[in-house]
Design a protein around this motif. Structure first.
Motif, PDB file in Angstrom:
ATOM      1  N   LEU A  83      46.926  44.513  41.943  1.00  0.00           N
ATOM      2  CA  LEU A  83      46.788  45.601  42.952  1.00  0.00           C
ATOM      3  C   LEU A  83      45.121  46.196  42.579  1.00  0.00           C
ATOM      4  N   THR A  84      44.818  46.938  43.882  1.00  0.00           N
ATOM      5  CA  THR A  84      43.619  47.639  43.649  1.00  0.00           C
ATOM      6  C   THR A  84      43.942  49.005  43.964  1.00  0.00           C
ATOM      7  N   GLY A  85      43.042  49.850  43.419  1.00  0.00           N
ATOM      8  CA  GLY A  85      43.181  51.328  43.674  1.00  0.00           C
ATOM      9  C   GLY A  85      41.916  52.241  43.119  1.00  0.00           C
ATOM     10  N   GLU A  86      42.034  53.483  43.185  1.00  0.00           N
ATOM     11  CA  GLU A  86      41.316  54.396  43.020  1.00  0.00           C
ATOM     12  C   GLU A  86      41.573  55.393  41.838  1.00  0.00           C
ATOM     13  N   THR A  87      40.764  55.588  41.012  1.00  0.00           N
ATOM     14  CA  THR A  87      41.002  56.293  39.599  1.00  0.00           C
ATOM     15  C   THR A  87      41.986  55.972  38.750  1.00  0.00           C
ATOM     16  N   SER A  89      41.938  55.072  35.889  1.00  0.00           N
ATOM     17  CA  SER A  89      41.599  55.510  34.674  1.00  0.00           C
ATOM     18  C   SER A  89      40.447  56.610  35.009  1.00  0.00           C
ATOM     19  N   ILE A  90      40.481  57.570  34.253  1.00  0.00           N
ATOM     20  CA  ILE A  90      39.415  58.644  34.184  1.00  0.00           C
ATOM     21  C   ILE A  90      38.449  58.211  33.340  1.00  0.00           C
ATOM     22  N   HIS A  91      38.592  57.290  32.338  1.00  0.00           N
ATOM     23  CA  HIS A  91      37.735  56.899  31.419  1.00  0.00           C
ATOM     24  C   HIS A  91      36.893  55.837  31.805  1.00  0.00           C
ATOM     25  N   SER A  92      35.781  55.316  31.223  1.00  0.00           N
ATOM     26  CA  SER A  92      34.943  54.298  31.385  1.00  0.00           C
ATOM     27  C   SER A  92      34.617  53.543  29.917  1.00  0.00           C
ATOM     28  N   GLY A  93      33.935  52.233  30.064  1.00  0.00           N
ATOM     29  CA  GLY A  93      33.630  51.759  28.796  1.00  0.00           C
ATOM     30  C   GLY A  93      34.914  51.267  28.067  1.00  0.00           C
ATOM     31  N   VAL A  94      34.533  51.453  26.862  1.00  0.00           N
ATOM     32  CA  VAL A  94      35.851  50.703  25.788  1.00  0.00           C
ATOM     33  C   VAL A  94      37.142  51.739  25.990  1.00  0.00           C
ATOM     34  N   ALA A  95      36.994  52.948  26.526  1.00  0.00           N
ATOM     35  CA  ALA A  95      37.870  53.820  26.619  1.00  0.00           C
ATOM     36  C   ALA A  95      38.861  53.618  28.022  1.00  0.00           C
ATOM     37  N   GLU A  96      38.182  53.013  28.755  1.00  0.00           N
ATOM     38  CA  GLU A  96      38.738  52.892  30.055  1.00  0.00           C
ATOM     39  C   GLU A  96      40.224  52.001  30.137  1.00  0.00           C
ATOM     40  N   ILE A 116      50.596  45.663  31.413  1.00  0.00           N
ATOM     41  CA  ILE A 116      49.086  45.446  32.074  1.00  0.00           C
ATOM     42  C   ILE A 116      48.569  44.401  31.328  1.00  0.00           C
ATOM     43  N   GLN A 117      48.425  43.235  32.284  1.00  0.00           N
ATOM     44  CA  GLN A 117      47.995  42.167  31.798  1.00  0.00           C
ATOM     45  C   GLN A 117      46.448  42.078  32.146  1.00  0.00           C
ATOM     46  N   HIS A 118      45.843  43.050  32.801  1.00  0.00           N
ATOM     47  CA  HIS A 118      44.353  43.092  32.889  1.00  0.00           C
ATOM     48  C   HIS A 118      43.962  44.364  33.679  1.00  0.00           C
ATOM     49  N   LEU A 119      43.199  44.890  33.402  1.00  0.00           N
ATOM     50  CA  LEU A 119      42.542  46.298  34.084  1.00  0.00           C
ATOM     51  C   LEU A 119      41.121  46.235  33.935  1.00  0.00           C
ATOM     52  N   ASP A 120      40.696  46.492  35.164  1.00  0.00           N
ATOM     53  CA  ASP A 120      39.115  46.774  35.055  1.00  0.00           C
ATOM     54  C   ASP A 120      38.642  47.483  36.357  1.00  0.00           C
ATOM     55  N   SER A 121      37.970  48.573  36.140  1.00  0.00           N
ATOM     56  CA  SER A 121      37.518  49.285  37.377  1.00  0.00           C
ATOM     57  C   SER A 121      38.696  49.488  38.404  1.00  0.00           C
ATOM     58  N   ALA A 122      38.610  49.087  39.628  1.00  0.00           N
ATOM     59  CA  ALA A 122      39.675  49.623  40.556  1.00  0.00           C
ATOM     60  C   ALA A 122      40.563  48.450  40.615  1.00  0.00           C
ATOM     61  N   GLN A 123      40.885  47.500  39.687  1.00  0.00           N
ATOM     62  CA  GLN A 123      42.028  46.510  40.074  1.00  0.00           C
ATOM     63  C   GLN A 123      42.700  46.274  38.585  1.00  0.00           C
ATOM     64  N   ASP A 551      34.431  46.013  49.091  1.00  0.00           N
ATOM     65  CA  ASP A 551      33.901  46.593  47.996  1.00  0.00           C
ATOM     66  C   ASP A 551      33.810  48.160  48.106  1.00  0.00           C
ATOM     67  N   GLY A 552      33.908  48.801  47.043  1.00  0.00           N
ATOM     68  CA  GLY A 552      33.806  50.244  46.881  1.00  0.00           C
ATOM     69  C   GLY A 552      35.247  50.902  46.890  1.00  0.00           C
ATOM     70  N   ARG A 553      35.429  52.236  47.318  1.00  0.00           N
ATOM     71  CA  ARG A 553      36.381  52.675  47.290  1.00  0.00           C
ATOM     72  C   ARG A 553      37.048  52.148  48.421  1.00  0.00           C
ATOM     73  N   GLY A 554      38.666  52.119  48.068  1.00  0.00           N
ATOM     74  CA  GLY A 554      39.802  51.465  48.956  1.00  0.00           C
ATOM     75  C   GLY A 554      39.600  49.973  49.285  1.00  0.00           C
ATOM     76  N   VAL A 555      38.915  49.265  48.176  1.00  0.00           N
ATOM     77  CA  VAL A 555      38.689  47.823  48.214  1.00  0.00           C
ATOM     78  C   VAL A 555      40.042  47.101  48.630  1.00  0.00           C
ATOM     79  N   ALA A 556      40.077  45.876  49.337  1.00  0.00           N
ATOM     80  CA  ALA A 556      40.995  45.332  49.881  1.00  0.00           C
ATOM     81  C   ALA A 556      41.895  45.569  50.852  1.00  0.00           C
TER      82      ALA A 556
END
Length: 933
Positions: A83-87, A89-96, A116-123, A551-556
């Motif tokens: 899946l892809t999505g927006e927000t 997580s509201i955190h970034s870095g190690v807190a994401e 959760i098998q994998h999570l980064d940024s918007a996917q 790329d960017g908001r709404g990707v895929a």
């Protein structure tokens, strides 16, 4: 609290009041509802529909909660989806991700969290809870620190089109889509204006067959498909159902011999047949008795509402005379019709003949509609083509037409059956035999609503090299617009591989090929609304193309372009966005394809494609370019060069190359045997660039496939440039047997290893046996491994080492409760981890551990000291770190609700007057004496 459509509010309240749910704090949780999207007058649902009462409320969704943009639409319990999505997580870095959670509901099972098998940024790669009911529709809510976002549906009925588009009362028709059937159930169709339910007479997940009652009046109705799950949440989008009176050919019968036709295979019968055509009126039948009829020119003027009938395709033949010529010169067909309607051909053959004057084209149809061929033969067998390895002219040409059916027909092809800019085509129960190295048998150019069912394709005679086919059965091209709504089901290809000859183009032989799916525009918008998007530099009308966010908001996400305003440069889309892109999003528009199902077919080639080292394009299914929503399920591939090939190709736009997006497609439950390669993912760079750093392959899922006895390997990743171009590919619960190399990435000597072009390739729950080689890895951290069984196979190359995974990121803890949280290792080396927190009210009772590999689980144990929880602080953060420096965080939410104490030991039971006394409790290893009195 509101329980949703057809809900049971009182039952939920009663459960809560009685304390019948294990965790009271979780039981009172409700989630955002979703808008009703079904018939305007809510109908009574059939009794076979399953119960569905999600715990939802009508409260508005908080701001900055997560939203899901694109996701894998078909999943079962324990499956892993993309899946892809927006927000998220509201955190970034190690807190994401420490606030990220996905909650699933399905039927009467309790809501449960995904893993959760994998999570980064918007996917994200997410495994569905195993506690869900199987063969059910699910709602999924994403959650971050601001709360729960709107739900999305999984396994919801999707209806893509009705075929034929005009249905006659009492006749059969089909609904094509996705998730039309779940498990052993049926598909149901509600006709709103009639308050009428129809139940499918047969169905699979992508096609459901119905019979229209004979007493329905002509008109256009609103049809709603439903797979029987999800109740009010489970409706597919509505489709128009046009009921038309079946045309009756009840006029006169015109016998061509009454007009002077001889049918002796020698005489020129053109004038006689042309006169018969001209004499026939609406509803008349033009009859050809058994014989061979030669014509010296193209037959026109058939007109509307006519039927042509012979005594059988083996005995009634129409063919060119040696003196044949037509108004169209070299493109002249035996029969050509422009603009005709309600035409029918039965029990007759059209053969191109052996004369050099013949164009080779048997039938041409343009600008017409409602054309039926039943038991008709089309042949170029005697056509004098000596080009060998090149195709001749089309056998049948359909252009700018609609509602065309070929039923139980036979095709012997040097060229192809080509359909261009054509809507609503059905080819069923027909045979195709290729000759003269036929390049492709069926060509689909910019066509929509196209179905090929129950057909057979093969060389005419594999023992005669002059009567061989290259191996392409169907080639669907974009070229002037996207290819959309294609169903390819229950077909069989046999010996479909280019023959081994230096004069034959070996870059061919794809049994089912999708190509020409090119990009026309790449840029960023200046304004975005719910279903429109405006650009500053779009100057071409790309109506009919597909627009996608890469790329960017709404990707895929992807949407169809249905209108373009030249003055404002505004594109109108076929449906609103799930997540609206913004002015920083990268948009591409192209001749892409979408909503294609390949189900229940058998693909067969020859050993030449399997054993030779030569470059052969022979694939079972090849998606070459921009592609979305391609579903390849329950097919068998045997003796094919590559069972499945998935490509993203680079192309030049205004001096810089961009990759065509091949996103979110599903390859599931297929059997691949005795091929050279199983699944190949390729990104093609044919030039030195320069290149945009685009993702070409994203979100594709390969699940439940059985791959055995491959000549080389089961899965591969191939690219020729060093920037990231493949991302978020999931290999989920596949079985791989007796295959030398299970999974590898290689560069064909083009890549210098400067940086990894491949990331986030997840292998989850796969079973591998009968081989010694596992994954070959040229770079670290390209793969996530979880729960695979390798049966002695070892990995090689630059292995990823340990990889810290924490599948649950948000945990709620009640007073007095101890939690055990799983810690995973997604890598190949032992993982040592430690946990810490700055909140003194969280007591970590097991703060360290080691996870040896992907099939082991660590346990982080902690509890809450309720007396130390500050009034203003109800959340704590636990940081989990590995020795290699990786860190992930989880959020602990404290609930003030105390769990009830364990019950007192029960009194000694009295059974039949016998008092039994002994220890109050014991475990399975305790031996105790009991005294009976």
């Amino acid at each position: 609290m509101k329980a949703g459509f057809n809900g049971k509010k009182g039952e939920w309240c009663l459960l809560i009041a009685m304390g019948l749910v294990a965790s009271v704090a979780e039981s009172v949780t409700t989630y955002p509802d979703m808008p009703y999207a079904g018939p305007s007058s809510v109908p009574d649902l059939p009794a076979v529909f399953t119960d569905y009462n999600p715990p939802v409320d009508s409260d508005p969704v908080n701001t900055n909660t997560p939203a899901v943009a694109e996701w894998t639409r078909s999943n079962r319990p324990g499956d892993t989806m993309a899946l892809t999505g927006e927000t998220l997580s509201i955190h970034s870095g190690v807190a994401e991700g420490r606030d990220t959670k996905f909650v699933f509901y399905g039927g009467e099972a309790s809501p449960a969290d995904g893993l959760i098998q994998h999570l980064d940024s918007a996917q994200c790669a997410l495994t569905l809870p195993s506690t869900l009911l199987a063969h059910e529709m699910y709602l999924m809510w994403p959650r971050n620190e601001n709360g729960y976002g709107k739900p999305v549906t999984i396994n919801q009925t999707e209806a893509w089109w009705v075929g034929p588009t005009r249905v006659s009362a009492g006749r059969a028709f089909s609904v094509y889509g996705r998730n039309l059937k779940l498990g052993g159930g049926d598909c149901h169709l509600y006709i709103e204006e009639l308050d009428l339910w129809l139940t499918s007479v047969s169905a699979n997940p992508y096609k459901a067959d119905f019979v229209l009652p004979s007493d329905i009046d002509a008109g256009t109705y609103t049809a709603w498909a439903h797979n029987g799950h999800g109740r009010g949440y489970g409706w597919a989008d509505s489709l128009p159902l046009t009921v038309a009176k079946l045309f009756s050919y009840d006029g006169s019968t015109i016998n061509v011999k009454d007009y002077g036709a001889v049918g002796d295979g020698v005489s020129d019968d053109f004038a006689a047949i042309d006169s018969a055509f001209s004499a026939a009126g609406s509803g008349d039948t033009i009859y050809f008795p058994a014989g061979t009829y030669l014509v010296s020119s193209t037959l026109y003027s058939l007109g509307n509402n006519k039927r042509v009938v012979g005594d059988g395709a083996d005995v009634t033949i129409v063919s060119p005379h040696p003196a044949f010529s037509g108004p169209d010169g070299s493109h002249a067909a035996i029969i050509s019709e422009n603009g005709g309607q309600n035409l029918q051909f039965e029990n007759i053959a059209l053969e191109s003949g052996a004369h050099a004057s013949s164009s080779g084209i048997c039938f041409s149809f343009r600008w017409g509609k409602n054309l039926l061929f039943r038991n008709v033969g089309f042949s170029q067998l005697d056509y004098p083509n000596n080009q060998m390895s090149y195709s001749g002219p089309p056998l049948v040409s359909i252009e700018n037409a609609s509602s065309v059916v070929f039923s139980n027909c036979a095709f012997i092809l040097d060229g192809d059956l080509t359909a261009s800019s054509t809507d609503d085509v059905l080819i069923q129960d027909s045979s195709f035999k290729g000759i003269h190295d036929c390049n492709q048998m069926v060509t689909i150019n910019d066509a929509v609503r196209f179905s090929i069912e129950g057909c057979v394709a093969q060389p005419y005679d594999i023992a005669d090299t002059n009567l061989w086919s290259k191996g392409r059965f169907v080639c669907a091209n974009g070229n002037r617009g996207y290819v959309r709504n294609i169903y390819y089901g229950d077909n069989t290809t046999t010996n479909m591989t280019p023959r081994a000859d230096d004069g034959v183009d070996q870059n061919s032989g794809e049994n089912l090929l999708f190509e020409g799916l090119a990009t026309r525009y790449r840029g960023t918008p200046v304004a975005v609304a719910s279903n429109t998007i405006r650009f500053a530099d779009l100057f071409d009308d790309l109506t009919g193309c597909l627009l996608a966010v890469i790329d960017g908001r709404g990707v895929a996400q992807n949407r169809a372009v249905i209108a373009f305003d030249f003055e404002t440069k505004t594109v109108t889309l076929d449906k609103p966005w799930g997540v609206e892109p913004d002015t920083d999003s990268t948009i591409v528009i192209g001749w892409y394809m979408s909503q294609v199902a390949v189900y229940g077919n058998q693909f067969g080639g020859t050993l030449h494609g399997v054993t030779t080292w030569d470059d052969i394009g022979n694939a079972g299914v090849e998606a070459y370019g921009g592609c979305f929503d391609l579903c390849v399920e329950s097919n068998k591939f045997e003796r094919i060069r590559s069972a499945v090939e998935v490509w993203a190709q680079a192309e030049n736009l205004n001096g810089t190359y961009t990759l065509q997006p091949n996103y979110f497609n599903l390859y599931q439950n297929n059997s691949m045997e005795n091929c050279r390669y199983g699944i190949e993912n390729r990104v093609a760079f044919w030039s030195e660039g320069p290149y945009h750093a685009d993702i070409g392959l994203r979100g594709n899922v390969y699940r439940g496939n059985r791959i055995s006895n491959m000549e080389k390997w089961a899965t591969s990743l191939v690219t020729w440039k060093s920037y990231q171009s493949m991302d978020l590919t999931i290999y989920d619960h596949n079985t791989i047997l007796d295959t030398p190399v299970v999974a590898n990435y290689f560069d064909e000597d083009f890549w210098n290893g400067v940086a990894s072009p491949v990331s986030n390739q997840l292998y989850i729950g796969n079973s591998v046996s009968g081989c010694t080689s596992g994954i070959m890895m040229p770079e670290e951290s390209l793969f996530v491994l979880r729960g695979n069984a390798w049966a002695g196979a070892t990995h090689s190359g630059s292995l990823p080492g340990e990889l810290l995974q924490v599948p649950s990121r948000v945990v709620r803890l009640n007073a007095g409760e101890t939690k055990s949280l799983e810690v995973w290792n997604g890598g190949t080396a032992p993982l040592s981890w430690s946990a810490s927190t700055t909140s003194d009210w969280v007591n970590i009772t097991q703060p360290t551990g080691t996870v040896s590999g992907e099939n082991s689980v660590g346990a982080l144990m902690f509890q809450v000291d309720a007396s130390k929880v500050p009034a203003e602080e109800k959340e704590a953060v636990i940081a989990i770190a590995s020795d290699s420096g990786e860190e992930q965080q989880i959020t602990v939410e404290f609930s003030a609700v105390s769990l009830p104490p364990p019950p007192d030991p029960p009194p000694s039971p009295v059974l039949m007057g016998i008092s039994v006394s002994g220890p109050a409790s014991m475990d399975e290893k305790t031996t105790a004496q009991y005294v009976c009195t």
